[in-house]
Enzyme design. Structure first.
Site, PDB file in Angstrom:
ATOM      1  N   CYS A   1     -49.796  25.333  28.408  1.00 14.90           N
ATOM      2  CA  CYS A   1     -50.961  24.736  29.076  1.00 14.90           C
ATOM      3  C   CYS A   1     -52.088  25.743  29.282  1.00 14.90           C
ATOM      4  O   CYS A   1     -53.251  25.370  29.235  1.00 14.90           O
ATOM      5  CB  CYS A   1     -50.543  24.135  30.403  1.00 14.90           C
ATOM      6  SG  CYS A   1     -49.814  25.328  31.526  1.00 14.90           S
TER       7      CYS A   1
ATOM      8  N   GLU B   1     -50.667  19.017  38.023  1.00 14.96           N
ATOM      9  CA  GLU B   1     -50.817  20.218  37.191  1.00 14.96           C
ATOM     10  C   GLU B   1     -51.067  19.707  35.781  1.00 14.96           C
ATOM     11  O   GLU B   1     -50.138  19.333  35.071  1.00 14.96           O
ATOM     12  CB  GLU B   1     -49.534  21.073  37.253  1.00 14.96           C
ATOM     13  CG  GLU B   1     -49.174  21.563  38.654  1.00 14.96           C
ATOM     14  CD  GLU B   1     -50.019  22.756  39.093  1.00 14.96           C
ATOM     15  OE1 GLU B   1     -50.627  23.412  38.231  1.00 14.96           O
ATOM     16  OE2 GLU B   1     -50.082  23.029  40.305  1.00 14.96           O
TER      17      GLU B   1
HETATM   18  P1  NAD Z   1     -44.655  14.539  28.647  1.00 15.22           P
HETATM   19  O1  NAD Z   1     -45.037  13.528  27.611  1.00 15.22           O
HETATM   20  O2  NAD Z   1     -43.299  15.075  28.631  1.00 15.22           O
HETATM   21  O3  NAD Z   1     -44.992  13.866  30.043  1.00 15.22           O
HETATM   22  C1  NAD Z   1     -44.806  14.528  31.248  1.00 15.22           C
HETATM   23  C2  NAD Z   1     -43.918  13.725  32.152  1.00 15.22           C
HETATM   24  O4  NAD Z   1     -44.556  12.475  32.444  1.00 15.22           O
HETATM   25  C3  NAD Z   1     -42.558  13.400  31.543  1.00 15.22           C
HETATM   26  O5  NAD Z   1     -41.563  13.611  32.495  1.00 15.22           O
HETATM   27  C4  NAD Z   1     -42.686  11.944  31.173  1.00 15.22           C
HETATM   28  O6  NAD Z   1     -41.443  11.289  31.267  1.00 15.22           O
HETATM   29  C5  NAD Z   1     -43.658  11.408  32.208  1.00 15.22           C
HETATM   30  N1  NAD Z   1     -44.446  10.270  31.729  1.00 15.22           N
HETATM   31  C6  NAD Z   1     -44.863  10.027  30.469  1.00 15.22           C
HETATM   32  N2  NAD Z   1     -45.601   8.894  30.441  1.00 15.22           N
HETATM   33  C7  NAD Z   1     -45.648   8.415  31.702  1.00 15.22           C
HETATM   34  C8  NAD Z   1     -46.276   7.275  32.314  1.00 15.22           C
HETATM   35  N3  NAD Z   1     -46.983   6.396  31.603  1.00 15.22           N
HETATM   36  N4  NAD Z   1     -46.120   7.126  33.623  1.00 15.22           N
HETATM   37  C9  NAD Z   1     -45.431   8.000  34.362  1.00 15.22           C
HETATM   38  N5  NAD Z   1     -44.809   9.086  33.846  1.00 15.22           N
HETATM   39  C10 NAD Z   1     -44.927   9.299  32.530  1.00 15.22           C
HETATM   40  O7  NAD Z   1     -45.568  15.796  28.578  1.00 15.22           O
HETATM   41  P2  NAD Z   1     -47.010  15.883  28.136  1.00 15.22           P
HETATM   42  O8  NAD Z   1     -47.812  15.079  29.100  1.00 15.22           O
HETATM   43  O9  NAD Z   1     -47.186  15.634  26.686  1.00 15.22           O
HETATM   44  O10 NAD Z   1     -47.221  17.468  28.403  1.00 15.22           O
HETATM   45  C11 NAD Z   1     -48.190  18.173  27.777  1.00 15.22           C
HETATM   46  C12 NAD Z   1     -49.404  18.283  28.651  1.00 15.22           C
HETATM   47  O11 NAD Z   1     -49.034  18.866  29.880  1.00 15.22           O
HETATM   48  C13 NAD Z   1     -50.509  19.144  28.105  1.00 15.22           C
HETATM   49  O12 NAD Z   1     -51.724  18.510  28.344  1.00 15.22           O
HETATM   50  C14 NAD Z   1     -50.421  20.408  28.913  1.00 15.22           C
HETATM   51  O13 NAD Z   1     -51.614  21.132  29.053  1.00 15.22           O
HETATM   52  C15 NAD Z   1     -49.943  19.888  30.224  1.00 15.22           C
HETATM   53  N6  NAD Z   1     -49.242  20.929  30.953  1.00 15.22           N
HETATM   54  C16 NAD Z   1     -49.804  21.400  32.084  1.00 15.22           C
HETATM   55  C17 NAD Z   1     -49.180  22.416  32.778  1.00 15.22           C
HETATM   56  C18 NAD Z   1     -49.763  22.978  34.035  1.00 15.22           C
HETATM   57  O14 NAD Z   1     -49.070  23.744  34.692  1.00 15.22           O
HETATM   58  N7  NAD Z   1     -50.978  22.639  34.402  1.00 15.22           N
HETATM   59  C19 NAD Z   1     -47.978  22.935  32.306  1.00 15.22           C
HETATM   60  C20 NAD Z   1     -47.442  22.413  31.152  1.00 15.22           C
HETATM   61  C21 NAD Z   1     -48.074  21.396  30.478  1.00 15.22           C
END
Ligand code: NAD
Length: 455
Positions: free
Chosen positions: A243, A209
């Site tokens: 998102c 997602e």
């Molecule tokens: P985040 O930085 O919290 O990362 C998400 C998760 O991935 C966390 O649990 C983190 O610990 C883990 N993570 C981080 N780096 C990692 C790596 N190198 N390897 C494995 N796991 C790792 O959140 P984010 O990514 O900044 O979230 C924001 C993004 O999420 C935006 O792009 C947003 O559009 C997207 N998003 C999508 C949805 C959806 O339903 N499609 C919902 C919410 C957010």
């Protein structure tokens, strides 16, 4: 950690999580714990993102409780094997599709809706009979702590295990040392790619997602006052860190000025003279995100807003004009309260702008005409979306929610969550009382008959 993951596998292998009674009981226990922690959830989400109770209810704990109630009510029906027809060749067999749990699954959540995005998939995983490893985001620490209390007060860690820490470290460690049966990841497209690669190594199926730039098209025949309200409520909820929010607006030239005026009025009506003082307006999650969003303010003309305060991570609801399509604000997902407004003369021109960022997670069109609606639906490939609305489709658990291509793969919510965390096992049962020799060798001379039966 490896020992802990093996303990989950051992527990799953006992078969304890499979029965209807067990799954129902776990969902009920989860519901009670969430209800009992209502105030703690509000306090945590206020600390992490300055969300109001009302916003929390609509987008976090309330929506999760709706999902839980729906799963509790529908669980029996979802678990029933689905009878399907049998083709002529195989008669008098009977056929069914059985939903069976996947096994031990990993759910990884981001920080922007830290409660909903971890617990909603968990509901599907429990309903489908799995053991689960939960990895919340480390960037929403207060919510991370409350969820830990909820999960650890309700579940044995060999059934639902709550893992904290730096995702970049703990997630690869777990995925490299243990073969999960499924990984469900919500977060950025960049990290989604890493997850996909880690999963591919062990042929682990994934749901991704992800993010992306979700456009809003405003046609010349749109109701501008309603359009402005619906764009603004989604764009500035959670300070734009959503998102499926409107990333940018494409408005027909004839309505650009009217839309800008209506949006200005709406922002003032929603958040008053100083949105930083409004209890309805949130904050940016951390300094890193604050700095990232702040640099967009230099990439065009600020029409309204633009004020920032690094001390309380405040960025005002901002409308921008004269933004270049090559600027980073139009190439990256904004994920903040900054809304570029771009005008178009022809639909094709707007379509070309959308095509610069393939497969948006969401797409929205405001129009009064069926023809316009159809034109856009036929031409933009997106995860999900709305006509004359923004973002609310995700609150309808009867609609599967997910992206496509760059914005994700797979879907969940409601029954779709149960299906995502189940394997669909196809079973055909053939009685022994009828066993015509025609099916067996020697086959010579039977071609004509085969052509009659297999058509
Ligand atoms: P985040 O930085 O919290 O990362 C998400 C998760 O991935 C966390 O649990 C983190 O610990 C883990 N993570 C981080 N780096 C990692 C790596 N190198 N390897 C494995 N796991 C790792 O959140 P984010 O990514 O900044 O979230 C924001 C993004 O999420 C935006 O792009 C947003 O559009 C997207 N998003 C999508 C949805 C959806 O339903 N499609 C919902 C919410 C957010």
């Amino acid at each position: 950690m490896q020992e802990q993951l093996q303990a989950l596998r051992n527990y799953f292998d006992t078969g304890a999580t499979r029965s209807y009674a067990f799954r129902l009981q776990q969902l009920q226990k989860l519901k009670q714990a969430i209800e009992a922690h209502e105030q703690a959830i509000y306090d945590a989400l206020y600390a992490d993102l300055k969300k109001s109770k009302e916003e929390c209810w609509v987008t976090e704990n309330g929506i999760v409780l709706t999902e839980l109630r729906h799963a509790i009510n529908e669980l029996k029906a979802w678990m029933e094997p689905q009878r399907v027809r049998t083709n002529l060749l195989n008669l008098p067999s009977s056929s069914r599709i059985v939903s069976e749990p996947l096994g031990v699954v990993l759910i990884i959540a981001p920080w922007n809706y830290p409660f909903q995005l971890l617990i909603n998939p968990l509901i599907g995983a429990i309903a489908a009979g799995n053991c689960v490893v939960l990895k919340p985001s480390e960037h929403a620490p207060a919510t991370e702590k409350v969820m830990q209390q909820i999960i650890e007060s309700v579940f044995d860690k060999n059934y639902i295990c709550y893992v904290q820490g730096d995702g970049a470290k703990v997630v690869p460690e777990m995925m490299q040392s243990f073969a999960f049966d499924h990984v469900f990841y919500t977060g950025s497209t960049a990290v989604g790619r890493i997850i996909y690669q880690l999963a591919a190594d062990k042929l682990v199926p994934v749901t991704l997602e992800l993010g992306g730039k979700s456009p809003v098209v405003v046609e010349a025949d749109a109701d501008i006052a309603v359009t402005a309200r619906r764009i603004a409520v989604a764009k500035f909820s959670n300070a734009g860190q959503m998102c499926v929010t409107a990333d940018y607006v494409l408005v027909h030239t004839s309505k650009k000025q009217a839309l800008i005026e209506a949006l200005k009025k709406t922002i003032h009506h929603f958040f008053g003279d100083d949105p930083s003082q409004s209890s309805n307006y949130g904050k940016i999650i951390n300094t890193r995100q604050f700095q990232r969003i702040q640099q967009y303010l230099q990439q065009g003309r600020v029409l309204v807003g633009g004020q920032t305060n690094a001390d309380n991570l405040y960025i005002a609801p901002t409308l921008m004009d004269e933004v270049s399509l090559d600027a980073s604000v139009m190439q990256e997902e904004i994920f903040g309260p900054v809304l570029p407004i771009i005008s178009f003369e022809t639909k094709e021109e707007a379509l070309q702008i959308i095509a610069r960022n393939k497969n948006p997670l969401a797409f929205y069109v405001f129009t009064a005409s069926k023809e316009n609606e159809q034109w856009w639906m036929d031409r933009v490939s997106f995860g999900g979306g709305c006509v004359n609305n923004v973002a609310w489709h995700l609150t309808n658990h009867h609609l599967p929610f997910g992206g496509r291509g760059f914005s994700g793969t797979g879907a969940y919510h409601g029954k779709a969550s149960f299906d995502t965390f189940s394997h669909k096992k196809s079973v055909m049962k053939t009685p022994t009382w009828f066993d015509p020799a025609i099916k067996y060798p020697p086959l010579n001379g039977k071609l004509k008959l085969f052509k009659m039966v297999i058509r």
